[in-house]
Scaffold this active site. Structure first.
Site, short mmCIF file in Angstrom:
data_model
loop_
_atom_site.label_atom_id
_atom_site.label_comp_id
_atom_site.label_asym_id
_atom_site.label_seq_id
_atom_site.Cartn_x
_atom_site.Cartn_y
_atom_site.Cartn_z
NE ARG A 142 13.30 8.30 -2.93
CZ ARG A 142 14.27 7.87 -2.12
NH1 ARG A 142 15.53 8.29 -2.32
NH2 ARG A 142 14.01 7.03 -1.14
CB ALA B 225 11.50 7.87 1.38
CB SER B 226 9.88 2.51 -0.34
OG SER B 226 8.83 2.33 0.58
CB VAL B 227 14.65 0.77 -1.75
CG1 VAL B 227 15.73 0.63 -2.81
CG2 VAL B 227 15.22 0.52 -0.36
#
Length: 399
Positions: free
Chosen positions: A37, A70-72
């Protein structure tokens, strides 16, 4: 002297944390452990890249919500589990974001195909750059309004949206293969749920509904937000098809007609009760979302809602009722009691109606409705349940 953890250690630690709260399919766990990530968040501290939090990558100069983020990670993993992408699948992602989710999809489909679209040129460029750098150049990135989809690579076995969607556009219907799956953060009556749908002819039928929150997609305007006081510190969120008279509601919360009632429903400190909201929308078109800001709470303008920024409410004419939580009694396992606060001419009746929704949920807290979606252009026929109409799609909820 403690040693600074590596990216691999941090990534595995994050996945372990997610697994401590929910189970994941083996393939989703594998790709979450494999794809870095941090590579999609250049410049961010390594530790922050591996916390279970959203990260804004482009601010919105016109509003409080980011244009892209950026999503959880736990939500990413949950939605990938819902999508169930298989090796060889042709997948469309609406909302490119950082490119991280597209990389995860690329790992899941192997020799299949992944296309990701984003309306924002900066976001699309960010995704293209990070995907190339991380070794995922085979992902197709298109700068385009996601509501138009990507006809070049259709039909798709899987479509996933990583932006909040209020209505399912016909273009997505036309480009999803029969038997294919659509996973999207669907918004109705002020809430957002990640819904997993399978196409069966001219119907999309759910087999999973999970609470989530996402930045709304650009280009859909069916949701309304209106202030209920002059300072705009108390607001109501509702859909365009709902009969909400904002003028009649103005200053209703400031009058002396407060009526409070407690239900027989108790919850634990970590026990979610968002299912009340979901249950109520399956039978009641008066369900809205009440937002009370910290400023309004500090001034004591209203009795504290259950969740100030997003509490379910019933609205009718000049009256409304919203859910409250009280610490009552000596029950250590479930110390909190759900209730309702009603204001306005019909506030007492609305409060009791909300209590009925709370108690209906409490009777079977694990129950999840089946959501069936059909194109609005198709003639209605044979579906039982509560229908919510939108310009391009019709939602029918059944318990």
């Amino acid at each position: 002297m403690s040693q600074t953890p590596t990216a691999d250690e941090l990534r595995n630690g994050l996945v372990d944390e997610i697994l401590s709260r929910r189970s994941l399919p083996a393939e989703v766990e594998r790709v979450m452990r494999r794809v870095p990530r941090d590579a999609f968040l250049p410049g961010l501290e390594l530790e922050k890249a591996y916390t279970d939090q959203a990260v804004t990558i482009k601010e919105n100069p016109d509003g409080p919500l980011a244009l892209s983020c950026a999503s959880v990670p736990s939500i990413v993993a949950m939605m990938l589990a819902q999508l169930d992408a298989q090796p060889g699948d042709n997948v469309l992602e609406v909302g490119a974001g950082t490119g991280y989710n597209a990389a995860l999809l690329a790992e899941l489909v192997g020799a299949g195909r992944v296309t990701t679209v984003d309306i924002d040129s900066d976001v699309a460029l960010h995704a293209r750059t990070t995907l190339n750098t991380a070794g995922y150049s085979r992902v197709k990135v298109i700068e385009r309004d996601g509501l138009l989809s990507a006809w070049e690579n259709a039909p798709y076995d899987r479509i996933i949206a990583t932006v909040g969607v209020w209505d399912i556009p016909v273009t997505w219907w036309n480009q999803l293969a029969d038997g294919g799956r659509l996973v999207l953060p669907l918004r109705w009556r002020g809430q957002t749920r990640s819904v997993a749908l399978t196409r069966r002819g001219n119907s999309l039928v759910s087999d999973g509904v999970e609470l989530c929150g996402f930045v709304p997609i650009i280009g859909q305007s069916g949701e309304r937000t209106e202030p209920l006081n002059t300072d705009s510190t108390i607001r109501v969120h509702y859909d365009e098809d709902q009969d909400v008279d904002v003028d009649a509601l103005t200053d209703t919360l400031a009058d002396a007609s407060l009526h409070e009632v407690l239900s027989d429903c108790r919850v634990g400190g970590e026990e979610p009760f968002d299912g009340v909201w979901l249950r109520a929308t399956a039978s009641d078109d008066r369900v809205c979302r009440l937002e009370v800001t910290p400023e309004a709470l500090e001034k004591g303008l209203v009795r504290r809602p259950a969740i100030p920024v997003r509490s379910p409410a019933l609205v009718e004419g000049d009256s409304l009722a919203y859910m409250t939580v009280h610490r009552e009694g000596a029950d250590l396992e479930r110390p909190f009691q759900l209730g309702a606060a009603g204001y306005g001419t019909n506030g007492k009746a609305l409060a009791h109606d909300l209590i009925a929704h709370i108690e209906a949920w409490s009777a079977d807290r694990a129950a999840v409705p089946r959501l069936t979606v059909t194109p609005t252009a198709d003639a209605a026929g044979g579906l039982s349940g509560h229908m919510i109409g939108k310009p391009e799609s019709r939602l029918t909820l059944t318990y």
